[in-house]
Write an enzyme that holds these catalytic residues in place. Structure first.
Site, PDB file in Angstrom:
ATOM      1  N   ALA A  62       0.864  -1.178   0.000  1.00 43.35           N
ATOM      2  CA  ALA A  62       0.000   0.000   0.000  1.00 43.35           C
ATOM      3  C   ALA A  62       0.901   1.228   0.000  1.00 43.35           C
ATOM      4  O   ALA A  62       2.083   1.137   0.340  1.00 43.35           O
ATOM      5  CB  ALA A  62      -0.870  -0.019   1.248  1.00 43.35           C
ATOM      6  N   GLY A 101       0.448  -5.143   0.716  1.00 45.54           N
ATOM      7  CA  GLY A 101      -0.678  -5.097  -0.223  1.00 45.54           C
ATOM      8  C   GLY A 101      -0.290  -5.609  -1.605  1.00 45.54           C
ATOM      9  O   GLY A 101      -1.145  -6.095  -2.356  1.00 45.54           O
ATOM     10  N   GLU A 104      -0.481  -9.236  -1.314  1.00 45.09           N
ATOM     11  CA  GLU A 104      -1.915  -9.558  -1.189  1.00 45.09           C
ATOM     12  C   GLU A 104      -2.595  -9.505  -2.565  1.00 45.09           C
ATOM     13  O   GLU A 104      -3.507 -10.272  -2.842  1.00 45.09           O
ATOM     14  CB  GLU A 104      -2.587  -8.589  -0.209  1.00 45.09           C
ATOM     15  CG  GLU A 104      -2.158  -8.838   1.238  1.00 45.09           C
ATOM     16  CD  GLU A 104      -2.688  -7.778   2.194  1.00 45.09           C
ATOM     17  OE1 GLU A 104      -2.345  -6.598   2.010  1.00 45.09           O
ATOM     18  OE2 GLU A 104      -3.457  -8.141   3.100  1.00 45.09           O
ATOM     19  N   GLU A 124       3.806  -5.794   7.107  1.00 44.06           N
ATOM     20  CA  GLU A 124       2.996  -4.756   7.761  1.00 44.06           C
ATOM     21  C   GLU A 124       3.322  -4.598   9.238  1.00 44.06           C
ATOM     22  O   GLU A 124       3.251  -3.504   9.794  1.00 44.06           O
ATOM     23  CB  GLU A 124       1.501  -5.067   7.587  1.00 44.06           C
ATOM     24  CG  GLU A 124       0.957  -4.827   6.188  1.00 44.06           C
ATOM     25  CD  GLU A 124       1.132  -6.002   5.243  1.00 44.06           C
ATOM     26  OE1 GLU A 124       1.913  -6.934   5.569  1.00 44.06           O
ATOM     27  OE2 GLU A 124       0.498  -5.996   4.169  1.00 44.06           O
TER      28      GLU A 124
HETATM   29  C1  3H9 Z   1       0.419  -2.425   3.413  1.00 42.37           C
HETATM   30  O1  3H9 Z   1       0.668  -2.847   2.322  1.00 42.37           O
HETATM   31  C2  3H9 Z   1      -0.920  -2.519   4.062  1.00 42.37           C
HETATM   32  C3  3H9 Z   1      -1.816  -3.506   3.366  1.00 42.37           C
HETATM   33  O2  3H9 Z   1      -1.689  -4.789   3.933  1.00 42.37           O
HETATM   34  C4  3H9 Z   1      -3.278  -3.166   3.597  1.00 42.37           C
HETATM   35  C5  3H9 Z   1      -3.809  -1.937   2.967  1.00 42.37           C
HETATM   36  C6  3H9 Z   1      -5.292  -1.804   3.136  1.00 42.37           C
HETATM   37  N1  3H9 Z   1       4.606   3.491   0.139  1.00 42.37           N
HETATM   38  O3  3H9 Z   1      13.216   1.768   0.783  1.00 42.37           O
HETATM   39  P1  3H9 Z   1      13.692   2.498  -0.396  1.00 42.37           P
HETATM   40  C7  3H9 Z   1       9.408   4.916  -0.983  1.00 42.37           C
HETATM   41  S1  3H9 Z   1       1.591  -1.628   4.319  1.00 42.37           S
HETATM   42  C8  3H9 Z   1       5.097   4.707  -0.153  1.00 42.37           C
HETATM   43  O4  3H9 Z   1      14.746   3.530  -0.193  1.00 42.37           O
HETATM   44  P2  3H9 Z   1      14.832   0.093  -1.487  1.00 42.37           P
HETATM   45  C9  3H9 Z   1      10.448   5.230   0.078  1.00 42.37           C
HETATM   46  O5  3H9 Z   1       9.937   6.092   1.059  1.00 42.37           O
HETATM   47  C10 3H9 Z   1       2.990  -1.533   3.257  1.00 42.37           C
HETATM   48  N2  3H9 Z   1       6.399   4.943  -0.401  1.00 42.37           N
HETATM   49  O6  3H9 Z   1      14.150   1.522  -1.578  1.00 42.37           O
HETATM   50  C11 3H9 Z   1      11.546   5.854  -0.744  1.00 42.37           C
HETATM   51  O7  3H9 Z   1      11.175   7.200  -0.986  1.00 42.37           O
HETATM   52  P3  3H9 Z   1      12.272   8.345  -1.091  1.00 42.37           P
HETATM   53  C12 3H9 Z   1       3.695  -2.812   3.184  1.00 42.37           C
HETATM   54  C13 3H9 Z   1       7.220   3.907  -0.368  1.00 42.37           C
HETATM   55  O8  3H9 Z   1      15.091  -0.316  -2.875  1.00 42.37           O
HETATM   56  C14 3H9 Z   1      11.464   5.095  -2.070  1.00 42.37           C
HETATM   57  O9  3H9 Z   1      10.162   4.503  -2.104  1.00 42.37           O
HETATM   58  N3  3H9 Z   1       4.899  -2.638   2.407  1.00 42.37           N
HETATM   59  C15 3H9 Z   1       6.784   2.617  -0.065  1.00 42.37           C
HETATM   60  O10 3H9 Z   1      15.939   0.125  -0.500  1.00 42.37           O
HETATM   61  C16 3H9 Z   1      12.483   4.003  -2.203  1.00 42.37           C
HETATM   62  O11 3H9 Z   1      12.402   3.164  -1.043  1.00 42.37           O
HETATM   63  C17 3H9 Z   1       6.057  -2.299   2.989  1.00 42.37           C
HETATM   64  O12 3H9 Z   1       6.120  -2.112   4.189  1.00 42.37           O
HETATM   65  C18 3H9 Z   1       5.405   2.424   0.187  1.00 42.37           C
HETATM   66  N4  3H9 Z   1       4.907   1.208   0.470  1.00 42.37           N
HETATM   67  O13 3H9 Z   1      13.739  -0.858  -0.865  1.00 42.37           O
HETATM   68  C19 3H9 Z   1       7.238  -2.166   2.086  1.00 42.37           C
HETATM   69  N5  3H9 Z   1       7.835   1.769  -0.084  1.00 42.37           N
HETATM   70  O14 3H9 Z   1      13.158   7.942  -2.242  1.00 42.37           O
HETATM   71  C20 3H9 Z   1       7.976  -0.925   2.391  1.00 42.37           C
HETATM   72  C21 3H9 Z   1       8.899   2.513  -0.410  1.00 42.37           C
HETATM   73  O15 3H9 Z   1      11.473   9.572  -1.313  1.00 42.37           O
HETATM   74  N6  3H9 Z   1       9.087  -0.689   1.473  1.00 42.37           N
HETATM   75  N7  3H9 Z   1       8.546   3.804  -0.577  1.00 42.37           N
HETATM   76  O16 3H9 Z   1      12.985   8.324   0.222  1.00 42.37           O
HETATM   77  C22 3H9 Z   1      10.246  -1.365   1.544  1.00 42.37           C
HETATM   78  O17 3H9 Z   1      10.449  -2.257   2.345  1.00 42.37           O
HETATM   79  C23 3H9 Z   1      11.345  -0.942   0.619  1.00 42.37           C
HETATM   80  O18 3H9 Z   1      11.031   0.340   0.167  1.00 42.37           O
HETATM   81  C24 3H9 Z   1      11.559  -1.843  -0.612  1.00 42.37           C
HETATM   82  C25 3H9 Z   1      12.585  -1.166  -1.566  1.00 42.37           C
HETATM   83  C26 3H9 Z   1      12.116  -3.199  -0.146  1.00 42.37           C
HETATM   84  C27 3H9 Z   1      10.293  -2.040  -1.386  1.00 42.37           C
END
Ligand code: 3H9
Length: 687
Positions: A62, A101, A104, A124
């Site tokens: 998400a 998400g 999911e 999450e």
């Molecule tokens: C969810 O999904 C809830 C659902 O179950 C239910 C919903 C109803 N959203 O980490 P990075 C941005 S909860 C917005 O440096 P990497 C991040 O801030 C979510 N922004 O890259 C950064 O911005 P900036 C569950 C996001 O290659 C840029 O992307 N998902 C999101 O080292 C690059 O990120 C997670 O918890 C996001 N979801 O790692 C996954 N994700 O450049 C969270 C990233 O401006 N994300 N950004 O600073 C991660 O774990 C890592 O970002 C990922 C990439 C492994 C994907």
């Protein structure tokens, strides 16, 4: 069709492509685009549908930036129900990281394929949440109860191979993912495959005792946290209720978590960590120096741990010691650490030996002539450090970065000991350096922009979380730790026991109480640091008297088997020692202190607000760039509970005015020197 989601027909296969850089998060336009695309596919001549993503990853979750704002339709659970209800088979094609998400979404598809390097996960919980779009209901139906609980309560992603074994994906594909997924969809159509909704499956057999066992385990591992226990509730619901009713339980639990201060704290940290990697005023295109080889001076615990970081990242390291014996000892410790990793299944024997092969030993500086970066990790002796840097200046090639791993010393003075102060920087690792995530990057007044940018980028390569600090005694983390420890010691002298102080702080959420931390670090470390300072700079004598007595008795902490506690030599478990209480009572009396009962609440407020007050001074002085940077330092380097968001976020959540009231009270009771409110605290509390 929205710009972030496109739909096209490839003969009889409808292909939905998500393209929302950087991580294809499910922002509102993406959800809307997906709904339109699946609706289009429903009405056209396609026989099956593929969902695939552009860029570096499948949907990574998400959009976290939308959390806390009013939800905008289509909501993800409904969108995923629509996808799952498609009358045509839907194939999810995964690369990169399908998370939250995003995963999911894949679970709502009927068939899932992935490239070999892909990872899937439901992280999450790391945001204080639970999978809120059917993950808690669909994952157990595919992977069973235990594997799903593991996945969701740890939040750690798993590789494609493991996901295949668990039944979370169906197939690992080679070559171009899009082509492979379309090819597979055609095969499915040809073989007459039909949609296969996960929601219609039942959860495989499981042992009913698993839920209680899991709750008990989480009660320890995730003490005080809401989301992990809610995940257990939701998975239990999946085993008892029809899918639609399980979804209602999941929704309620998700909303409760979303509203919780714990999730607000963890979401704050998610962004704070990413923000901390950025340096204000440093252009994004600042040129980086290539770092393909590293030298480390000192093969002690710290130097050895630092070396492992680079070897783990595939960067060759030369470890320099004063003589063969010290070198052999250092290399043997590294080997032992890798062997322990192999035993615990963290890496294979082959990987361990590959990494060991990257670490060479030397006993003279000439072997550092060509390295791109040198990190000095010798004793905390300012004169020794300056000598080392003068020698490095003579030895290293032009353009090499010269870094010190000092925890306290003046990096400006160290830089001035060389003819190339722009190349000098502090890289402060935390012990054990191969495990702790934090890296304080200390920017001296003369440090070149390119040197700083290179080190921030390098931190990511070696999987550290970097935070920039300017120069001051102890930088961000250790400078704040001084008043925290001061209050711990004063509480003990005024009437608390070490056990009470540690238990109060651990119950509040700290990974380890301060006196156990002091024992672990070695009481002699602080003792030596104090000895190096003039008496008037050592602080309130009451705040270190007991520690001094313990050191002078040879009680150096865990390593000598005794400090504030006694330690079992085998298990390293701590036990209370009545002799310590006697020492404390004697020293209290010597200072004329009448011991009193101290409430846990007072202990917690004194220790945590001491951190906060100093943190605000550090901000005011520009030592830290932002409050979030301080939070990242404390969570990743000092065992501060992530779900409280770090000391600065915690103070904000309590309210600065309330914090100021308490600090003012302490100032009246315990004196100006320790407790004068930081000017920034007064300013913030009046806003
Ligand atoms: C969810 O999904 C809830 C659902 O179950 C239910 C919903 C109803 N959203 O980490 P990075 C941005 S909860 C917005 O440096 P990497 C991040 O801030 C979510 N922004 O890259 C950064 O911005 P900036 C569950 C996001 O290659 C840029 O992307 N998902 C999101 O080292 C690059 O990120 C997670 O918890 C996001 N979801 O790692 C996954 N994700 O450049 C969270 C990233 O401006 N994300 N950004 O600073 C991660 O774990 C890592 O970002 C990922 C990439 C492994 C994907």
């Amino acid at each position: 069709m929205s710009a972030v989601v496109s739909y096209e027909l490839d003969d009889e296969i409808g292909v939905i492509t998500v393209n929302n850089p950087p991580v294809n998060a499910l922002s509102h336009p993406v959800r809307k685009g997906l709904l339109e695309a699946i609706t289009d596919a429903h009405g056209d001549g396609s026989k099956a549908v593929v969902i695939v993503c552009e860029g570096r990853t499948f949907i990574a979750g998400a959009d976290i930036t939308e959390f806390g704002k009013p939800p905008v339709e289509p909501l993800l659970p409904e969108l995923l129900d629509t996808i799952e209800a498609s009358a045509k088979p839907v194939v999810a094609a995964i690369h990169g990281t399908a998370l939250g998400g995003g995963f999911e979404t894949a679970l709502a598809a009927h068939y899932r394929c992935a490239v070999a390097g892909a990872k899937v996960g439901l992280p999450e919980v790391k945001l204080g949440l639970l999978p809120g779009a059917g993950g808690t209901q669909r994952a157990p139906r595919l992977a069973g109860v235990v594997a799903s609980l593991d996945l969701m309560t740890s939040g750690n992603p798993i590789g494609a191979e493991a996901a295949l074994e668990l039944g979370l994906i169906d197939k690992i594909v080679d070559g171009d993912l899009r082509e492979a997924a379309i090819g597979w969809a055609r095969e499915l159509v040809a073989s007459g495959a039909v949609p296969r909704p996960v929601s219609e499956l039942s959860v495989p057999e499981f042992d009913a005792a698993v839920f209680d066992a899991y709750r008990a385990k989480l009660g320890k591992r995730a003490r005080g946290q809401l989301a992990p226990q809610k995940i257990v509730d939701c998975v239990a619901a999946a085993t008892k209720l029809p899918f639609a009713e399980g979804m209602i339980i999941e929704r309620g639990a998700f909303k409760e978590c979303m509203r919780s201060p714990q999730s607000a704290a963890l979401r704050h940290l998610f962004f704070a960590e990413r923000q901390a990697a950025k340096i204000d005023g440093l252009p994004a295109d600042t040129p980086l120096r290539p770092i393909e080889s590293v030298g480390i001076i000192g093969a002690g615990t710290m130097g050895g741990g630092i070396a492992m970081n680079f070897a783990n990242a595939g960067i060759p390291v030369t470890l320099v010691e004063v003589d063969e014996e010290a070198l052999a000892r250092g290399l043997a410790t590294i080997e032992k650490n890798y062997a322990a990793g192999v035993r615990r299944g963290k890496l294979s024997g082959e990987q361990a030996s590959e990494r060991l092969d990257l670490i060479a030993g030397a006993i003279d500086y000439s072997s550092l002539a060509d390295v791109d970066l040198v990190i000095e990790a010798v004793f905390e002796d300012p004169e020794l450090k300056k000598t080392v840097f003068a020698r490095l200046d003579e030895t290293c090639k032009s353009g090499a970065i010269l870094a010190t791993n000092t925890s306290y010393q003046d990096v400006n003075a160290i830089a001035a000991a060389t003819s190339r102060p722009a190349d000098v920087i502090g890289l402060h690792f935390f012990s054990p350096a191969n495990i702790m995530k934090l890296l304080e990057v200390v920017r001296a007044d003369t440090t070149g922009d390119d040197v700083l940018a290179t080190c921030m980028a390098l931190a990511k390569r070696i999987r550290k979380v970097p935070v920039m600090s300017r120069v001051c005694y102890g930088f961000i983390g250790n400078r704040m730790l001084a008043p925290y420890f001061r209050e711990a010691q004063l509480c003990v002298l005024e009437g608390a026991t070490p056990e009470q102080v540690d238990a109060a702080m651990e119950a509040w959420g700290m990974a380890m109480g301060p006196l156990r931390v002091a024992d672990l670090a070695g009481l002699d470390v602080g003792y030596k640091a104090r000895e190096a300072l003039p008496v008037e700079e050592r602080g309130d004598p009451r705040s270190y008297r007991v520690a001094d007595v313990l050191v002078e008795m040879g009680r150096l902490g865990q390593k000598s088997g005794a400090g504030y506690y006694r330690y079992d030599p085998e298990t390293r478990k701590h036990v209370s020692d009545p002799a310590v209480l006697e020492i404390i009572e004697r020293e209290s009396a010597a200072f004329g202190i009448e011991r009193r009962a101290i409430a846990d609440e007072e202990i917690i407020d004194r220790l945590i607000y001491a951190l906060v007050n100093e943190g605000l001074r550090i901000l005011d002085e520009g030592i830290a760039q932002r409050p979030g940077d301080i939070d990242v330092v404390y969570v990743y380097g000092y065992g501060f509970p992530a779900w409280r968001g770090g000391p600065m976020h915690y103070a904000e959540s309590v309210g600065y005015a309330k914090v100021l009231d308490r600090v003012t009270e302490f100032c009246e009771r315990f004196g100006e020197e320790a407790w004068a409110p930081a000017p920034l605290l007064e300013q913030l509390s009046s806003q």
